[in-house]
Design an enzyme around this catalytic site. Structure first.
Site, PDB file in Angstrom:
ATOM      1  N   HIS A 292       0.729   7.656   7.928  1.00  0.00           N
ATOM      2  CA  HIS A 292       1.774   6.784   8.234  1.00  0.00           C
ATOM      3  C   HIS A 292       3.133   7.633   8.811  1.00  0.00           C
ATOM      4  CE1 HIS A 292      -0.499   3.027   6.702  1.00  0.00           C
ATOM      5  NE2 HIS A 292      -0.060   2.803   8.061  1.00  0.00           N
TER       6      HIS A 292
ATOM      7  N   HIS B 247       1.219   6.702   3.067  1.00  0.00           N
ATOM      8  CA  HIS B 247       0.578   8.212   2.931  1.00  0.00           C
ATOM      9  C   HIS B 247       1.231   8.970   4.281  1.00  0.00           C
ATOM     10  CE1 HIS B 247      -2.409   6.851   5.834  1.00  0.00           C
ATOM     11  NE2 HIS B 247      -2.377   5.511   5.141  1.00  0.00           N
TER      12      HIS B 247
ATOM     13  N   LYS C 287       0.902  -1.281   0.070  1.00  0.00           N
ATOM     14  CA  LYS C 287      -0.074  -0.066   0.020  1.00  0.00           C
ATOM     15  C   LYS C 287       0.962   1.260   0.024  1.00  0.00           C
ATOM     16  CE  LYS C 287      -4.397  -1.621   0.649  1.00  0.00           C
ATOM     17  NZ  LYS C 287      -4.757  -1.857   2.175  1.00  0.00           N
TER      18      LYS C 287
END
Ligand code: ARG
Length: 575
Positions: free
Chosen positions: A133, A130, A127
């Site tokens: 995080h 972003h 993933k």
């Protein structure tokens, strides 16, 4: 020297209070003309059967204070005794100490012999990384540095999200639509593309769902081909994440992710069974947590598979068995607060008292004000994109500044400075307020060279360094032995701020709030700039005063550098 404690010691000697109680009573007066510390005498009135005003008078006149050289004045004001610290001795003590310690100023050994686990970052593989995080990554990195500074042994853990049914989907999707070349080029983009495609196609093709489930089962059973693919996705994601971590100067001791603990979750189930803690509820096996006021914690789903919570239970037990931690901190977003409460409660119920030393450290949301990014998916902003953009904008500002000031800098130097300042601006936005508050990014605010920003702090540092260099060219060096000359109001306020830096580090640790440190650094920079605007350093009346002020500059640099470093920001020597 800790002035408050020293005053408390003397007070304890001449009253019937013990040091602890005196310390609790001592206040900082609201105005500086009322002294630096004040001792109220009301409490003593009862036992001494005397009016507090009278007691204050006696205390102020007590000869135990006459030998204390660093007190310039002791006066009683009504029921209070006000203590005035001698500014010269104070300056010499604080500035001299900082210069001796350099950027190790703030270190302590309170944590010696103790182990703290800090879990942070913990992104989900395959993933995009972003801006949300980034919050855990930046706060966690700072906490790890803070605890290290205080002498703790810190274990930095990245609890990767590398397990779950989505990997069955990815395997199915990759076999159908995966593009090896694109995967090598830009792994996360490719994995995201096929993952999104899987969900679109799945709506019309139920066989995909079945295939994904089968592949996940094979993965769980350790079938070599599925494991190999999963490992490939994991390794490639880690290469991407590590590039970002490197750029930010962040590292981990351990990348044990959920998959690592999944193999242990059967033991967790068994342990809970043995302790008779598992009850059935709608086909699932749960631990009842009513006595804690929480909903039950699901351990085994009705289809017999374990879940996120089981893996976290296994992880906590593993951590304790392997590290005997004194504290185990999870830097994870606030939405997971209940999950952690449940996990800690299950541990406690199972008789593991270290549950009391596990702590969830939450944080808020990330928002944007008038900012556009090129990300395909409108909802997520990639951290890399945010940093790249911040660095590019910083470069523009610095290039313009150089032109305006007629400063020559090589392209390499401008790039290096822009990278540090731009990255610093992003990091600072995450640590400048209490972590539970939502943060709002705006270019104008984060890159304001006069605002509460990393560029402002780094600029203050770099300019001070340049004064020190210029002084050296004129044959002037900082002289800590002359610092008793630093007694004007600006100097005194600045030195008080420098003195408070050390306690800001312990406060940051006690509350797991890096902003206690960034706020202190920011106050130091403001106080320094006030001093700088009002008093000339290289144009001071005497060489002694020049060298004393240069010593103050050096102490300011050491403290700013040390403080910014604790929140994960690097300084530059010139800009
Ligand atoms: N991977 C999870 C996420 O991205 C966070 C993991 C938090 N840590 C934990 N021990 N549960 O939401």
């Amino acid at each position: 020297m800790d002035y408050k404690s020293e005053i408390a010691k003397v007070l304890a000697g001449i009253t019937e209070l013990d040091i602890e109680n005196v310390l609790k009573l001592i206040e900082i007066p609201p105005q500086s003309d009322m002294g630096d510390y004040a001792f109220p005498c009301f409490v003593l009135a009862k036992t001494m059967r005397k009016a507090p005003q009278m007691i204050a008078q006696d205390v102020a006149a007590n000869e135990a204070f006459t030998s204390v050289s660093w007190l310039s004045k002791i006066v009683n004001a009504g029921p209070y005794v006000n203590f005035y610290i001698d500014r010269g001795s104070f300056a010499k003590d604080i500035v001299g100490n900082i210069i001796d310690l350099g950027d190790t100023y703030g270190e302590d050994n309170v944590g010696e012999g103790k182990t703290i686990i800090v879990e942070y970052s913990s992104p989900n593989i395959a993933k995009p990384f972003h801006v949300g995080h980034a919050f855990t990554t930046i706060i966690g990195n700072s906490l790890a540095k803070i605890y290290t500074k205080l002498g703790y042994k810190v274990v930095r853990m990245n609890h990767l999200g590398d397990y779950g049914t989505q990997f069955g989907k990815l395997i199915t999707a990759y076999r159908l639509w995966g593009d090896e070349e694109k995967l090598n080029e830009s792994p996360i983009d490719e994995l995201l593309r096929i993952y999104v495609k899987f969900h679109e196609e799945e709506k019309n093709d139920p066989s995909l769902t079945t295939s994904a489930r089968e592949n996940f089962k094979k993965l769980e059973d350790g079938c070599p081909e599925e494991v190999e693919l999963w490992k490939k996705f994991r390794d490639m994601s880690l290469v991407v994440f590590n590039k970002l971590y490197d750029r930010m100067g962040i590292s981990f001791d351990n990348y044990n992710g959920e998959s690592f603990y999944s193999t242990m979750s059967n033991d967790v189930v068994k342990m809970l069974q043995d302790k008779n803690l598992l009850v059935e509820s709608e086909g699932a096996q749960v631990v009842d947590l009513e006595e804690y006021g929480y909903p039950p914690c699901i351990i085994l789903k009705s289809d017999g598979t374990t879940i996120y919570a089981s893996r976290d239970l296994a992880a906590a037990m593993y951590r304790y068995d392997n590290y005997k931690f004194d504290k185990n901190i999870y830097v994870v977003g606030i939405p997971q607060a209940l999950h952690f409460k449940q996990v800690f409660a299950v541990l406690k119920k199972a008789g593991f008292d270290y549950a009391d030393n596990c702590e969830h450290v939450g944080f808020g949301l990330v928002k944007f004000k008038n900012m556009k990014f090129s990300t395909r998916d409108g909802n997520i902003v990639l951290l890399e994109e945010l940093i790249d953009e911040a660095v590019a904008k910083t470069k523009e500002i610095i290039t313009n500044n150089c032109k305006q000031r007629g400063v020559e800098m090589t392209e390499d130097e401008i790039n290096m400075i822009s990278e540090k300042v731009g990255l610093g601006a992003v990091i600072y936005t995450y640590v400048k307020s209490g972590r539970e508050r939502d943060i709002v990014f705006s270019w104008e605010e984060m890159l304001d060279f006069e605002g509460d920003t990393a560029p402002y702090l780094i600029y203050t540092y770099a300019r001070t360094r340049s004064i020190l260099r210029k002084a050296k060219e004129q044959g002037l060096e900082p002289d800590k032995d002359k610092t008793n000359l630093l007694i004007n109001d600006d100097e005194y306020m600045l030195i008080r701020n420098l003195a408070d830096f050390k306690s800001s580090v312990s406060k940051a640790a006690a509350s797991n709030e890096p902003f206690m440190i960034s706020r202190q650094v920011s106050q130091i920079a403001r106080a320094y700039n006030r001093f700088y605007n009002n008093s000339s350093i290289l144009g001071a009346e005497s060489d002694d005063l020049k060298c004393a002020r240069l010593a103050l500059c050096e102490a300011v640099c050491d403290t700013i550098k040390s403080g910014l470093n604790l929140v994960g920001i690097d300084v530059v020597e010139r800009m």
